[in-house]
Scaffold this motif. Structure first.
Motif, PDB file in Angstrom:
ATOM      1  N   ALA A  80       0.830  -1.206   0.000  1.00 38.05           N
ATOM      2  CA  ALA A  80       0.000   0.000   0.000  1.00 38.05           C
ATOM      3  C   ALA A  80       0.865   1.257   0.000  1.00 38.05           C
ATOM      4  O   ALA A  80       0.545   2.253  -0.672  1.00 38.05           O
ATOM      5  CB  ALA A  80      -0.927  -0.001   1.210  1.00 38.05           C
ATOM      6  N   VAL A  81       1.963   1.219   0.736  1.00 38.11           N
ATOM      7  CA  VAL A  81       2.877   2.366   0.775  1.00 38.11           C
ATOM      8  C   VAL A  81       3.528   2.575  -0.589  1.00 38.11           C
ATOM      9  O   VAL A  81       3.645   3.710  -1.074  1.00 38.11           O
ATOM     10  CB  VAL A  81       3.956   2.161   1.865  1.00 38.11           C
ATOM     11  N   VAL A  82       3.930   1.499  -1.236  1.00 34.50           N
ATOM     12  CA  VAL A  82       4.531   1.599  -2.572  1.00 34.50           C
ATOM     13  C   VAL A  82       3.521   2.153  -3.574  1.00 34.50           C
ATOM     14  O   VAL A  82       3.864   2.986  -4.428  1.00 34.50           O
ATOM     15  CB  VAL A  82       5.072   0.225  -3.023  1.00 34.50           C
ATOM     16  N   ASP A  83       2.267   1.705  -3.473  1.00 33.00           N
ATOM     17  CA  ASP A  83       1.240   2.259  -4.363  1.00 33.00           C
ATOM     18  C   ASP A  83       1.131   3.769  -4.195  1.00 33.00           C
ATOM     19  O   ASP A  83       0.991   4.506  -5.182  1.00 33.00           O
ATOM     20  CB  ASP A  83      -0.120   1.618  -4.062  1.00 33.00           C
ATOM     21  N   GLU A  84       1.189   4.241  -2.961  1.00 29.56           N
ATOM     22  CA  GLU A  84       1.075   5.679  -2.717  1.00 29.56           C
ATOM     23  C   GLU A  84       2.313   6.418  -3.222  1.00 29.56           C
ATOM     24  O   GLU A  84       2.199   7.471  -3.862  1.00 29.56           O
ATOM     25  CB  GLU A  84       0.877   5.939  -1.221  1.00 29.56           C
ATOM     26  N   LEU A  85       3.501   5.870  -2.970  1.00 28.86           N
ATOM     27  CA  LEU A  85       4.718   6.520  -3.450  1.00 28.86           C
ATOM     28  C   LEU A  85       4.760   6.570  -4.976  1.00 28.86           C
ATOM     29  O   LEU A  85       5.301   7.516  -5.561  1.00 28.86           O
ATOM     30  CB  LEU A  85       5.957   5.787  -2.911  1.00 28.86           C
TER      31      LEU A  85
END
Length: 324
Positions: free
Chosen positions: A260-265
């Motif tokens: 989820a963090v990678v999707d946001e970044l």
């Protein structure tokens, strides 16, 4: 235990390995033996055809897209597993990125009154004294009359700080819904087919209409709501306290999955960040990541989770566990 590669995956692996440089004697013998199977030979021909199609794609794209894909397709001929995996993924990603990002951006330039590039966060003062803060890759149009102030969020996300004007309501339209300011600060985000509205200061009225009904809800500070063609008007929920931290150029993460963090970044990265290994996505992340310094954000992920990052052509980053 991980599943064995399919025949098509084996074919792509062999194609990549041969493209990276001459096979040694043992590898050549293994390849010749593998190719004897008619199913393997057909899969290898399919992989060659696909590789040829993708390699020719940059010639058919706009100039900006040609530069991106051509750079990404010319990868170092290195035999390490990391670079070979990166080469395979980059070929497909380069073509997809050029079509999905560059071409729509050109179309938006004709429509938008204000627009941000990928990775850019910018505030704009409106003629009435209100302020829009546009998040990464966002676009908005606005029309002010004697009776109303109407804005259209075309894509992305924006925060609105509304100047008082009792004669002219301040309304933001997005994907079939309308958000009317009853106070001063709120955010609107288009997320695929859905729209999310968050109240930050004072209240807003959110209305969504479809072919069968029209519903309105009033949001108070710290509340959020989603609407869209699939879900209609969802119930009001509590917003994350850090949901608008992007306005200050930061992503604040508390116990979130790495995928989820990678999707946001990825929303702020001009290329693409990819996890190598499905199991990595479940790792728990905590931290504060600067959205306009992607190198620093990736370094923080590497250090906190013990990952390794491989960057290619300045656009593609592959995160993996050491030794993979």
């Amino acid at each position: 235990m991980s599943a064995a590669p399919s025949i098509d995956e084996q074919a792509v692996n062999w194609l990549i390995r041969r493209d990276a440089g001459p096979l040694d004697v043992s590898e050549q013998e293994n390849f010749d033996r593998w190719l004897l199977d008619p199913k393997h030979a057909r899969a290898y021909r399919r992989a060659q055809s696909m590789w040829s199609d993708v390699s020719e794609l940059p010639e058919k794209l706009p100039v900006e897209a040609q530069t991106l894909t051509a750079t990404s397709l010319r990868l170092p001929k290195v035999e390490s597993t990391r670079w070979l995996w990166a080469r395979r993924a980059t070929t497909a990603l380069a073509a997809a990125l050029a079509i999905a990002v560059v071409v729509p951006q050109l179309a938006l330039q004709w429509r938008a009154d204000e627009q941000t590039r990928v990775g850019e966060i910018r505030s704009v003062k409106l003629p009435d004294g209100s302020t829009i803060t546009l998040n990464t890759d966002s676009a908005v149009t606005y029309e002010f009359t004697d009776n109303a102030r109407t804005l259209h969020l075309l894509t992305g996300e924006a925060a609105f700080e509304v100047a008082a004007d009792a004669r002219r309501p301040f309304i933001v339209e997005a994907n079939g819904g309308r958000t009317r300011a009853l106070g001063t600060v709120f955010t609107v985000k288009i997320d695929a087919d859905d729209v999310q509205v968050i109240g930050i200061e004072h209240s807003v009225e959110v209305t969504y209409s479809n072919s069968t009904s029209s519903l309105s809800r009033t949001l108070h500070p710290g509340e959020r709501i989603r609407y869209g063609s699939r879900l209609g008007m969802a119930s009001i929920q509590e917003a994350e306290p850090t949901a608008d931290s992007w306005r200050r150029g930061r992503l604040i993460v508390e116990n979130q999955r790495l995928d989820a963090v990678v999707d946001e970044l990825n929303r702020y990265h001009r290329g693409h960040i990819q996890l190598l290994g499905a199991d990595l996505g479940a790792l728990q992340v905590n931290g504060v990541f600067p959205l306009q310094d992607m190198d620093a954000s990736l370094a923080a992920l590497e250090q906190s989770l013990g990952l390794e990052a491989t960057s290619i052509a300045g656009y593609f980053v592959f995160l993996s566990a050491p030794g993979r």
